[in-house]
Design a protein around this motif. Structure first.
Motif, PDB file in Angstrom:
ATOM      1  N   ILE A 237      68.349  35.589  36.309  1.00  0.00           N
ATOM      2  CA  ILE A 237      68.981  36.315  35.205  1.00  0.00           C
ATOM      3  C   ILE A 237      68.172  36.012  33.943  1.00  0.00           C
ATOM      4  CG2 ILE A 237      71.034  36.526  33.753  1.00  0.00           C
ATOM      5  CD1 ILE A 237      72.681  35.771  36.224  1.00  0.00           C
ATOM      6  N   TRP A 238      67.683  37.055  33.306  1.00  0.00           N
ATOM      7  CA  TRP A 238      66.920  36.914  32.066  1.00  0.00           C
ATOM      8  C   TRP A 238      67.911  36.771  30.924  1.00  0.00           C
ATOM      9  CZ3 TRP A 238      61.558  39.231  31.561  1.00  0.00           C
ATOM     10  CH2 TRP A 238      61.037  39.063  30.288  1.00  0.00           C
ATOM     11  N   VAL A 239      68.053  35.563  30.407  1.00  0.00           N
ATOM     12  CA  VAL A 239      68.966  35.279  29.304  1.00  0.00           C
ATOM     13  C   VAL A 239      68.348  35.819  28.017  1.00  0.00           C
ATOM     14  CG1 VAL A 239      70.083  33.430  27.987  1.00  0.00           C
ATOM     15  CG2 VAL A 239      69.829  33.229  30.467  1.00  0.00           C
ATOM     16  N   ASN A 240      69.146  36.417  27.155  1.00  0.00           N
ATOM     17  CA  ASN A 240      68.654  36.934  25.886  1.00  0.00           C
ATOM     18  C   ASN A 240      68.402  35.771  24.934  1.00  0.00           C
ATOM     19  OD1 ASN A 240      68.184  38.155  23.429  1.00  0.00           O
ATOM     20  ND2 ASN A 240      69.741  39.726  23.725  1.00  0.00           N
ATOM     21  N   HIS A 241      67.149  35.587  24.554  1.00  0.00           N
ATOM     22  CA  HIS A 241      66.767  34.500  23.663  1.00  0.00           C
ATOM     23  C   HIS A 241      66.651  34.955  22.204  1.00  0.00           C
ATOM     24  CE1 HIS A 241      65.494  33.082  27.633  1.00  0.00           C
ATOM     25  NE2 HIS A 241      65.824  31.908  27.169  1.00  0.00           N
ATOM     26  N   LEU A 242      66.866  36.247  21.971  1.00  0.00           N
ATOM     27  CA  LEU A 242      66.873  36.816  20.617  1.00  0.00           C
ATOM     28  C   LEU A 242      65.554  36.624  19.875  1.00  0.00           C
ATOM     29  CD1 LEU A 242      70.470  35.722  19.558  1.00  0.00           C
ATOM     30  CD2 LEU A 242      69.740  37.933  20.484  1.00  0.00           C
ATOM     31  N   LYS A 243      64.441  36.700  20.613  1.00  0.00           N
ATOM     32  CA  LYS A 243      63.139  36.622  19.961  1.00  0.00           C
ATOM     33  C   LYS A 243      62.110  37.361  20.803  1.00  0.00           C
ATOM     34  CE  LYS A 243      62.497  31.975  21.831  1.00  0.00           C
ATOM     35  NZ  LYS A 243      62.350  30.572  21.481  1.00  0.00           N
ATOM     36  N   PRO A 244      61.181  38.040  20.146  1.00  0.00           N
ATOM     37  CA  PRO A 244      60.123  38.710  20.895  1.00  0.00           C
ATOM     38  C   PRO A 244      59.144  37.693  21.469  1.00  0.00           C
ATOM     39  CG  PRO A 244      59.820  39.031  18.532  1.00  0.00           C
ATOM     40  CD  PRO A 244      61.106  38.287  18.721  1.00  0.00           C
ATOM     41  N   ILE A 245      58.662  37.966  22.689  1.00  0.00           N
ATOM     42  CA  ILE A 245      57.713  37.068  23.345  1.00  0.00           C
ATOM     43  C   ILE A 245      56.598  37.879  23.991  1.00  0.00           C
ATOM     44  CG2 ILE A 245      59.396  35.250  23.809  1.00  0.00           C
ATOM     45  CD1 ILE A 245      59.423  36.272  26.746  1.00  0.00           C
ATOM     46  N   GLN A 246      55.538  37.177  24.318  1.00  0.00           N
ATOM     47  CA  GLN A 246      54.437  37.751  25.073  1.00  0.00           C
ATOM     48  C   GLN A 246      54.280  36.932  26.343  1.00  0.00           C
ATOM     49  OE1 GLN A 246      50.755  39.079  23.086  1.00  0.00           O
ATOM     50  NE2 GLN A 246      49.768  37.459  24.246  1.00  0.00           N
ATOM     51  N   ILE A 247      54.016  37.601  27.455  1.00  0.00           N
ATOM     52  CA  ILE A 247      53.774  36.923  28.730  1.00  0.00           C
ATOM     53  C   ILE A 247      52.356  37.259  29.150  1.00  0.00           C
ATOM     54  CG2 ILE A 247      54.452  36.745  31.147  1.00  0.00           C
ATOM     55  CD1 ILE A 247      57.298  37.561  30.255  1.00  0.00           C
TER      56      ILE A 247
END
Length: 169
Positions: free
Chosen positions: A97-107
């Protein structure tokens, strides 16, 4: 916050390359002092967090030799607009489950293996770059209104359905 702008806020490099004086209130406490340098150093050390199936969540994730093991731990550690860099492969569990971390990220880096997941719900603005992303055949990916970017040098395997991207590029 733009990293180039933040770098301009610090003066007084020591011989070891450390900054010892700040000219801006980086931590927004109303003062300009050494605490701003500490806040900036913390920011710099969490721009990239390393993630691997062979990692350990007791690691700091600051180098490829000390990656964390879980996606949530990596995203918790990385700063806004930072990069989760995959060392070799990171495999999502079937019940991920991808929890919402409230920040944009790059993978980026390595392989983001979601082949065990039938339905992946992405809950952060996310950019994939310079990596391989593998999905299950006929997988459903839901961006839930978040910005999803498949950027430079990304190989995507088996993606069949993409739903609900606020912006997909």
């Amino acid at each position: 916050t733009d990293l180039a702008v933040l770098r301009g806020y610090l003066l007084g490099k020591t011989q070891s390359g450390e900054f010892n004086e700040a000219i801006a209130d980086i931590n927004f406490d109303g003062k300009v002092n050494v605490i701003d340098v500490v806040a900036f150093k913390k920011y710099l050390t969490n721009i990239i967090v390393f993630l691997s199936d062979n990692g350990d969540d007791s690691n700091d994730g600051k180098t490829a030799a000390t990656p964390v093991k879980t996606f949530d731990k990596a995203v918790d550690l990385v700063y806004e607009n930072g990069t989760v860099n995959i060392v070799d492969t990171y495999t999502l569990a079937e019940d991920f489950i991808w929890v919402n971390h409230l920040k944009p990220i790059q993978i980026s880096g390595g392989t983001f293996d979601a082949s065990a997941v039938r339905s992946l719900r992405i809950n952060d603005n996310t950019t994939f770059t310079d990596c391989t992303v593998t999905f299950q055949n006929n997988a459903d990916v839901y961006a839930n209104g978040n910005k999803l970017v498949i950027d430079n040098n990304v190989t995507v395997n088996n993606l069949t359905h993409l739903y609900g991207a606020g912006t997909a590029t």
